[in-house]
Motif scaffolding. Structure first.
Motif, PDB file in Angstrom:
ATOM      1  N   LEU A   9      30.601  40.968  23.824  1.00  0.00           N
ATOM      2  CA  LEU A   9      30.629  41.670  25.098  1.00  0.00           C
ATOM      3  C   LEU A   9      31.878  42.537  25.186  1.00  0.00           C
ATOM      4  CD1 LEU A   9      29.589  38.842  27.602  1.00  0.00           C
ATOM      5  CD2 LEU A   9      28.139  40.353  26.246  1.00  0.00           C
ATOM      6  N   SER A  10      31.727  43.657  25.874  1.00  0.00           N
ATOM      7  CA  SER A  10      32.861  44.540  26.136  1.00  0.00           C
ATOM      8  C   SER A  10      32.951  44.818  27.629  1.00  0.00           C
ATOM      9  CB  SER A  10      32.705  45.870  25.386  1.00  0.00           C
ATOM     10  OG  SER A  10      32.659  45.678  23.999  1.00  0.00           O
ATOM     11  N   CYS A  11      34.154  45.042  28.087  1.00  0.00           N
ATOM     12  CA  CYS A  11      34.385  45.418  29.478  1.00  0.00           C
ATOM     13  C   CYS A  11      35.358  46.582  29.483  1.00  0.00           C
ATOM     14  CB  CYS A  11      34.950  44.250  30.269  1.00  0.00           C
ATOM     15  SG  CYS A  11      35.492  44.669  31.945  1.00  0.00           S
ATOM     16  N   ALA A  12      34.851  47.752  29.871  1.00  0.00           N
ATOM     17  CA  ALA A  12      35.688  48.935  29.965  1.00  0.00           C
ATOM     18  C   ALA A  12      36.263  49.027  31.369  1.00  0.00           C
ATOM     19  CB  ALA A  12      34.869  50.173  29.635  1.00  0.00           C
ATOM     20  N   ALA A  13      37.577  49.042  31.450  1.00  0.00           N
ATOM     21  CA  ALA A  13      38.256  49.074  32.738  1.00  0.00           C
ATOM     22  C   ALA A  13      38.855  50.444  32.994  1.00  0.00           C
ATOM     23  CB  ALA A  13      39.356  48.023  32.775  1.00  0.00           C
ATOM     24  N   SER A  14      38.801  50.886  34.241  1.00  0.00           N
ATOM     25  CA  SER A  14      39.406  52.152  34.615  1.00  0.00           C
ATOM     26  C   SER A  14      40.067  52.008  35.978  1.00  0.00           C
ATOM     27  CB  SER A  14      38.364  53.268  34.633  1.00  0.00           C
ATOM     28  OG  SER A  14      37.346  52.983  35.572  1.00  0.00           O
ATOM     29  N   GLY A  15      40.989  52.929  36.266  1.00  0.00           N
ATOM     30  CA  GLY A  15      41.718  52.869  37.523  1.00  0.00           C
ATOM     31  C   GLY A  15      43.102  52.298  37.307  1.00  0.00           C
ATOM     32  N   SER A  16      43.561  51.503  38.264  1.00  0.00           N
ATOM     33  CA  SER A  16      44.909  50.918  38.199  1.00  0.00           C
ATOM     34  C   SER A  16      44.895  49.673  37.317  1.00  0.00           C
ATOM     35  CB  SER A  16      45.393  50.569  39.604  1.00  0.00           C
ATOM     36  OG  SER A  16      45.463  51.726  40.415  1.00  0.00           O
ATOM     37  N   ILE A  17      44.937  49.918  36.021  1.00  0.00           N
ATOM     38  CA  ILE A  17      44.888  48.831  35.043  1.00  0.00           C
ATOM     39  C   ILE A  17      46.268  48.673  34.416  1.00  0.00           C
ATOM     40  CG2 ILE A  17      43.804  47.940  32.975  1.00  0.00           C
ATOM     41  CD1 ILE A  17      41.922  48.201  35.385  1.00  0.00           C
ATOM     42  N   PHE A  18      46.774  47.467  34.471  1.00  0.00           N
ATOM     43  CA  PHE A  18      48.083  47.173  33.914  1.00  0.00           C
ATOM     44  C   PHE A  18      47.967  46.055  32.895  1.00  0.00           C
ATOM     45  CE2 PHE A  18      50.322  49.870  36.786  1.00  0.00           C
ATOM     46  CZ  PHE A  18      49.562  49.874  37.942  1.00  0.00           C
ATOM     47  N   SER A  19      48.613  46.254  31.774  1.00  0.00           N
ATOM     48  CA  SER A  19      48.492  45.285  30.684  1.00  0.00           C
ATOM     49  C   SER A  19      49.089  43.933  31.055  1.00  0.00           C
ATOM     50  CB  SER A  19      49.158  45.830  29.416  1.00  0.00           C
ATOM     51  OG  SER A  19      50.531  46.050  29.655  1.00  0.00           O
ATOM     52  N   ILE A  20      49.958  43.896  32.085  1.00  0.00           N
ATOM     53  CA  ILE A  20      50.562  42.621  32.467  1.00  0.00           C
ATOM     54  C   ILE A  20      49.631  41.793  33.338  1.00  0.00           C
ATOM     55  CG2 ILE A  20      52.899  43.538  32.368  1.00  0.00           C
ATOM     56  CD1 ILE A  20      52.853  43.652  35.449  1.00  0.00           C
ATOM     57  N   SER A  21      48.566  42.405  33.821  1.00  0.00           N
ATOM     58  CA  SER A  21      47.659  41.693  34.719  1.00  0.00           C
ATOM     59  C   SER A  21      46.613  40.929  33.931  1.00  0.00           C
ATOM     60  CB  SER A  21      46.973  42.678  35.667  1.00  0.00           C
ATOM     61  OG  SER A  21      47.907  43.275  36.518  1.00  0.00           O
ATOM     62  N   PRO A  22      46.218  39.764  34.418  1.00  0.00           N
ATOM     63  CA  PRO A  22      45.224  38.983  33.694  1.00  0.00           C
ATOM     64  C   PRO A  22      43.820  39.566  33.804  1.00  0.00           C
ATOM     65  CG  PRO A  22      45.749  37.912  35.760  1.00  0.00           C
ATOM     66  CD  PRO A  22      46.686  39.079  35.623  1.00  0.00           C
ATOM     67  N   MET A  23      43.043  39.313  32.782  1.00  0.00           N
ATOM     68  CA  MET A  23      41.630  39.684  32.753  1.00  0.00           C
ATOM     69  C   MET A  23      40.856  38.495  32.206  1.00  0.00           C
ATOM     70  SD  MET A  23      41.567  43.616  31.351  1.00  0.00           S
ATOM     71  CE  MET A  23      39.907  43.893  32.005  1.00  0.00           C
ATOM     72  N   GLY A  24      39.546  38.519  32.427  1.00  0.00           N
ATOM     73  CA  GLY A  24      38.777  37.407  31.910  1.00  0.00           C
ATOM     74  C   GLY A  24      37.287  37.612  32.032  1.00  0.00           C
ATOM     75  N   TRP A  25      36.578  36.587  31.621  1.00  0.00           N
ATOM     76  CA  TRP A  25      35.117  36.555  31.690  1.00  0.00           C
ATOM     77  C   TRP A  25      34.687  35.302  32.448  1.00  0.00           C
ATOM     78  CZ3 TRP A  25      32.213  40.570  30.047  1.00  0.00           C
ATOM     79  CH2 TRP A  25      32.791  41.467  29.146  1.00  0.00           C
ATOM     80  N   TYR A  26      33.755  35.489  33.357  1.00  0.00           N
ATOM     81  CA  TYR A  26      33.109  34.393  34.055  1.00  0.00           C
ATOM     82  C   TYR A  26      31.606  34.519  33.820  1.00  0.00           C
ATOM     83  CZ  TYR A  26      37.333  33.114  36.637  1.00  0.00           C
ATOM     84  OH  TYR A  26      38.591  32.684  36.982  1.00  0.00           O
ATOM     85  N   ARG A  27      30.894  33.455  34.080  1.00  0.00           N
ATOM     86  CA  ARG A  27      29.440  33.518  33.950  1.00  0.00           C
ATOM     87  C   ARG A  27      28.785  32.705  35.068  1.00  0.00           C
ATOM     88  NH1 ARG A  27      28.480  29.897  28.414  1.00  0.00           N
ATOM     89  NH2 ARG A  27      28.874  27.831  29.353  1.00  0.00           N
ATOM     90  N   GLN A  28      27.554  33.093  35.357  1.00  0.00           N
ATOM     91  CA  GLN A  28      26.794  32.390  36.373  1.00  0.00           C
ATOM     92  C   GLN A  28      25.349  32.271  35.929  1.00  0.00           C
ATOM     93  OE1 GLN A  28      27.037  34.024  40.353  1.00  0.00           O
ATOM     94  NE2 GLN A  28      26.484  32.048  41.249  1.00  0.00           N
TER      95      GLN A  28
END
Length: 114
Positions: free
Chosen positions: A20-39
């Motif tokens: 899976l890939s997630c392309a992020a745009s806007g106010s994206i900072f490398s110090i901020s956490p990212m992740g994957w959730y599922r339902q």
């Protein structure tokens, strides 16, 4: 404004792999956490994996040893390599980003079935 767009979901047989890939745009900072959730249908949303600004990762117990999260800060893209997939991995997978608030993608369906 932050936008997260997931891709890479689909139908795969048990034991198979998906990325899976997630392309992020806007106010994206490398110090901020990212992740994957599922339902999954009828279940609550659960953590799959996350990665903080220092590259430290955390995985949900059901996916430990099978999934790998990574991020490319130069491309503002988050990845989830899923190996040895099981039918119970079937769910909608959501990309998550945190910067003063939670941001979510629209989700991508992963179906593991023979």
């Amino acid at each position: 404004q932050v936008q997260l767009v997931e891709s890479g979901g689909g139908l795969v047989q048990p034991g198979g792999s998906l990325r899976l890939s997630c392309a992020a745009s806007g106010s994206i900072f490398s110090i901020s956490p990212m992740g994957w959730y599922r339902q999954a249908p009828g279940k609550e949303r659960e953590l799959v994996a996350d990665i903080n600004g220092n590259g430290r990762t955390k995985y949900g117990d059901p996916v430990k040893g099978r999934f790998t999260i990574s991020r490319d800060n130069a491309k503002n893209t988050l990845y989830l390599q899923m190996n040895r997939l099981k039918p119970e991995d079937t769910a909608v997978y959501y990309c998550w980003y945190y910067y003063y608030q939670d941001y979510w993608g629209q989700g991508t369906q992963v179906t593991v079935s023979s």
